[in-house]
Design an enzyme around this catalytic site. Structure first.
Site, PDB file in Angstrom:
ATOM      1  N   GLU A   2      66.527  17.844  27.208  1.00 15.98           N
ATOM      2  CA  GLU A   2      66.187  19.257  26.949  1.00 15.98           C
ATOM      3  C   GLU A   2      65.496  19.882  28.167  1.00 15.98           C
ATOM      4  O   GLU A   2      65.823  20.998  28.573  1.00 15.98           O
ATOM      5  CB  GLU A   2      65.247  19.364  25.736  1.00 15.98           C
ATOM      6  CG  GLU A   2      65.939  19.349  24.389  1.00 15.98           C
ATOM      7  CD  GLU A   2      66.526  20.705  24.030  1.00 15.98           C
ATOM      8  OE1 GLU A   2      66.558  21.602  24.885  1.00 15.98           O
ATOM      9  OE2 GLU A   2      66.965  20.870  22.875  1.00 15.98           O
ATOM     10  N   ARG A  54      51.240  28.949  11.259  1.00 17.43           N
ATOM     11  CA  ARG A  54      52.129  29.720  10.372  1.00 17.43           C
ATOM     12  C   ARG A  54      51.323  30.539   9.384  1.00 17.43           C
ATOM     13  O   ARG A  54      51.735  31.616   8.988  1.00 17.43           O
ATOM     14  CB  ARG A  54      53.129  28.786   9.690  1.00 17.43           C
ATOM     15  CG  ARG A  54      54.108  28.253  10.728  1.00 17.43           C
ATOM     16  CD  ARG A  54      55.149  27.337  10.163  1.00 17.43           C
ATOM     17  NE  ARG A  54      55.861  26.700  11.264  1.00 17.43           N
ATOM     18  CZ  ARG A  54      56.673  25.678  11.133  1.00 17.43           C
ATOM     19  NH1 ARG A  54      56.907  25.180   9.933  1.00 17.43           N
ATOM     20  NH2 ARG A  54      57.279  25.164  12.179  1.00 17.43           N
ATOM     21  N   LYS A  72      60.046  21.042  22.215  1.00 15.38           N
ATOM     22  CA  LYS A  72      59.243  21.531  21.092  1.00 15.38           C
ATOM     23  C   LYS A  72      59.751  20.853  19.830  1.00 15.38           C
ATOM     24  O   LYS A  72      60.916  20.990  19.461  1.00 15.38           O
ATOM     25  CB  LYS A  72      59.368  23.049  20.968  1.00 15.38           C
ATOM     26  CG  LYS A  72      58.620  23.606  19.760  1.00 15.38           C
ATOM     27  CD  LYS A  72      58.630  25.103  19.721  1.00 15.38           C
ATOM     28  CE  LYS A  72      57.954  25.619  18.469  1.00 15.38           C
ATOM     29  NZ  LYS A  72      57.945  27.073  18.391  1.00 15.38           N
ATOM     30  N   CYS A  78      63.497  31.324  13.341  1.00 16.05           N
ATOM     31  CA  CYS A  78      63.324  31.722  14.738  1.00 16.05           C
ATOM     32  C   CYS A  78      64.554  32.406  15.322  1.00 16.05           C
ATOM     33  O   CYS A  78      64.716  32.470  16.548  1.00 16.05           O
ATOM     34  CB  CYS A  78      62.930  30.513  15.584  1.00 16.05           C
ATOM     35  SG  CYS A  78      61.388  29.758  15.029  1.00 16.05           S
ATOM     36  N   ARG A  88      62.663  23.967  10.178  1.00 20.19           N
ATOM     37  CA  ARG A  88      63.153  24.294  11.518  1.00 20.19           C
ATOM     38  C   ARG A  88      63.868  23.112  12.189  1.00 20.19           C
ATOM     39  O   ARG A  88      64.047  23.090  13.399  1.00 20.19           O
ATOM     40  CB  ARG A  88      61.991  24.731  12.407  1.00 20.19           C
ATOM     41  CG  ARG A  88      61.166  25.891  11.884  1.00 20.19           C
ATOM     42  CD  ARG A  88      60.576  26.692  13.026  1.00 20.19           C
ATOM     43  NE  ARG A  88      59.452  27.537  12.676  1.00 20.19           N
ATOM     44  CZ  ARG A  88      59.525  28.663  11.969  1.00 20.19           C
ATOM     45  NH1 ARG A  88      60.692  29.068  11.489  1.00 20.19           N
ATOM     46  NH2 ARG A  88      58.440  29.379  11.730  1.00 20.19           N
ATOM     47  N   SER A 136      47.882  24.516  16.855  1.00 13.18           N
ATOM     48  CA  SER A 136      46.923  24.903  15.829  1.00 13.18           C
ATOM     49  C   SER A 136      46.398  23.719  15.013  1.00 13.18           C
ATOM     50  O   SER A 136      45.207  23.616  14.755  1.00 13.18           O
ATOM     51  CB  SER A 136      47.557  25.942  14.906  1.00 13.18           C
ATOM     52  OG  SER A 136      48.774  25.456  14.359  1.00 13.18           O
ATOM     53  N   LYS A 179      55.324  20.271  23.404  1.00 12.42           N
ATOM     54  CA  LYS A 179      54.555  20.795  22.283  1.00 12.42           C
ATOM     55  C   LYS A 179      54.942  20.044  21.019  1.00 12.42           C
ATOM     56  O   LYS A 179      56.142  19.880  20.800  1.00 12.42           O
ATOM     57  CB  LYS A 179      54.893  22.282  22.132  1.00 12.42           C
ATOM     58  CG  LYS A 179      54.216  22.984  21.000  1.00 12.42           C
ATOM     59  CD  LYS A 179      54.732  24.382  20.889  1.00 12.42           C
ATOM     60  CE  LYS A 179      54.167  25.004  19.637  1.00 12.42           C
ATOM     61  NZ  LYS A 179      54.845  26.198  19.274  1.00 12.42           N
ATOM     62  N   CYS A 199      60.399  34.404  14.896  1.00 11.91           N
ATOM     63  CA  CYS A 199      59.933  34.008  13.554  1.00 11.91           C
ATOM     64  C   CYS A 199      58.829  34.906  12.989  1.00 11.91           C
ATOM     65  O   CYS A 199      58.701  35.042  11.779  1.00 11.91           O
ATOM     66  CB  CYS A 199      59.512  32.543  13.526  1.00 11.91           C
ATOM     67  SG  CYS A 199      58.141  32.155  14.610  1.00 11.91           S
TER      68      CYS A 199
HETATM   69  C1  PBG Z   1      56.900  30.433  17.336  1.00 14.14           C
HETATM   70  C2  PBG Z   1      55.791  29.520  17.653  1.00 14.14           C
HETATM   71  C3  PBG Z   1      55.140  28.594  16.832  1.00 14.14           C
HETATM   72  C4  PBG Z   1      54.104  28.076  17.588  1.00 14.14           C
HETATM   73  C5  PBG Z   1      54.173  28.658  18.834  1.00 14.14           C
HETATM   74  N1  PBG Z   1      55.231  29.531  18.858  1.00 14.14           N
HETATM   75  C6  PBG Z   1      55.369  28.244  15.415  1.00 14.14           C
HETATM   76  C7  PBG Z   1      56.553  27.485  14.978  1.00 14.14           C
HETATM   77  O1  PBG Z   1      57.427  27.123  15.762  1.00 14.14           O
HETATM   78  O2  PBG Z   1      56.645  27.323  13.766  1.00 14.14           O
HETATM   79  C8  PBG Z   1      53.091  27.075  17.099  1.00 14.14           C
HETATM   80  C9  PBG Z   1      51.762  27.176  17.753  1.00 14.14           C
HETATM   81  C10 PBG Z   1      50.658  26.464  17.052  1.00 14.14           C
HETATM   82  O3  PBG Z   1      50.835  25.756  16.050  1.00 14.14           O
HETATM   83  O4  PBG Z   1      49.536  26.608  17.543  1.00 14.14           O
HETATM   84  N2  PBG Z   1      58.121  29.833  17.119  1.00 14.14           N
END
Ligand code: PBG
Length: 325
Positions: A230, A202, A192, A127, A214, A271, A245, A119
């Site tokens: 999964e 992002r 995830k 992605c 997504r 984040s 996550k 991504c």
């Molecule tokens: C990449 C990815 C993401 C995160 C980790 N790897 C973003 C997403 O899936 O949009 C998020 C990490 C975070 O928010 O700290 N695909």
């Protein structure tokens, strides 16, 4: 009264003696952003205290990590150019590959994990590669495997696919093996979820999808049985470590998966979790230090063996000072 639970809470010495969860800097991973360009250290607006670094300045961050006592980083790349198929992801002179060669040579004492995804490298921000508006699973899986091999060739100690395509762990395992990297572990982002908690990331990585969302590849946050399936698929495909996550709002998922499989399980406190604590603390609504300590301890209590967090350096300091342990 025979049982007085308060007895064991009567002093700090006793409380720490009977503590059920121990927290150690050994289990922390610090995520960091490396960006194409020179002399860059720029703060991420939505994540005060987190920065994007160019390779020539990433050492400043790695030294902070080392001095804090954290032993591992997870690298995210921000390339200067993107295309439809995300070819920067597996370019041997791509941002991650160059950053790895530099960091491994200058700071070999750290353990380097890379996020394997497209991504940050695709012009549309999804992605994987598109077939019309659909993210093409099987073509993407081939490119992810190629990306993972290129990371390991450049020095990655572990790869962590975060794309949520079906079958990618098996494809990555077999490509790594074919290239002789039989001892390089795969940490799978197994459960995830499609989550609003990734908002600040992002912005940090410039990876928001240019259309749609997504939800056709990341999981629906209403589900938990699916998370167990999964994780089971990833283990069957050879994942050494599985991951849940986001963190904070998903500890039930972590608990259940850890109970079910008992293999090393990571939690990514993302984040949005970082930004929420920072924002609330800056308004004076909560005590930042205490919030960081409590949320992290709770994540370990729920079953995390590894915690990936933007607070890793601070946490390592709090552990040293005995604020958690
Ligand atoms: C990449 C990815 C993401 C995160 C980790 N790897 C973003 C997403 O899936 O949009 C998020 C990490 C975070 O928010 O700290 N695909």
């Amino acid at each position: 009264m025979l049982y007085r639970p308060r007895r064991l809470r009567s002093s700090e010495a006793l409380r720490s003696m009977v503590r059920e969860t121990r927290v150690s800097a050994d289990s922390l991973v610090y995520p960091m952003f490396v960006k194409d360009g020179e002399n860059i250290k720029e703060e991420i607006g939505a994540m005060p205290g987190q920065y994007r670094y160019s390779i020539d300045r990433m050492g400043e961050c790695l030294e902070e990590v080392i001095n804090s006592g954290v032993k591992s980083v997870m690298l995210f790349g921000i390339p200067s150019r993107k295309d439809e198929c995300g070819s920067g992801a597996w370019d041997e002179n791509g941002i991650i590959q160059r950053a790895l060669r530099y960091a491994k040579a200058e700071y070999p004492q750290l353990y380097y994990i890379t996020d394997v995804c497209m991504c940050e490298y695709t012009s549309h921000g999804h992605c994987g590669v598109l077939s019309g508006d659909y993210v093409d699973n099987d073509r993407t899986v081939e490119l992810l495997a190629r990306t993972a091999v290129s990371h390991v060739k450049a020095g990655a100690d572990m790869v962590a696919p975060s794309d949520m395509m079906d079958g990618r762990v098996g494809a990555i395992r077999s490509e790594l093996d074919k290239n002789g990297f039989i001892n390089t572990p795969v940490m799978a982002y197994s459960a995830k979820y499609a989550s609003a908690f990734y908002g600040p990331f992002r912005e940090a990585a410039g990876s928001a999808p240019s259309f749609g969302d997504r939800k056709s590849y990341q999981m629906d946050f209403h589900n938990i049985d699916e998370a167990v399936r999964e994780a089971g698929l990833d283990i069957d495909e050879g994942a050494d470590i599985i991951m849940v996550k986001p963190g904070m709002a998903y500890l039930d998922v972590l608990y259940k998966i850890k109970e079910e499989y008992g293999i090393p399980t990571a939690l990514y406190s993302v984040s949005g979790e970082y930004s929420m604590i920072k924002a609330a603390a800056s308004l004076g609504c909560v005590d930042e230090e205490k919030m960081i300590c409590e949320t992290a301890a709770c994540m370990f209590r729920a079953g995390a063996d590894i915690l990936i967090t933007y607070f890793a350096k601070e946490l390592a300091g709090f552990i040293k000072r005995g604020l958690i342990g």
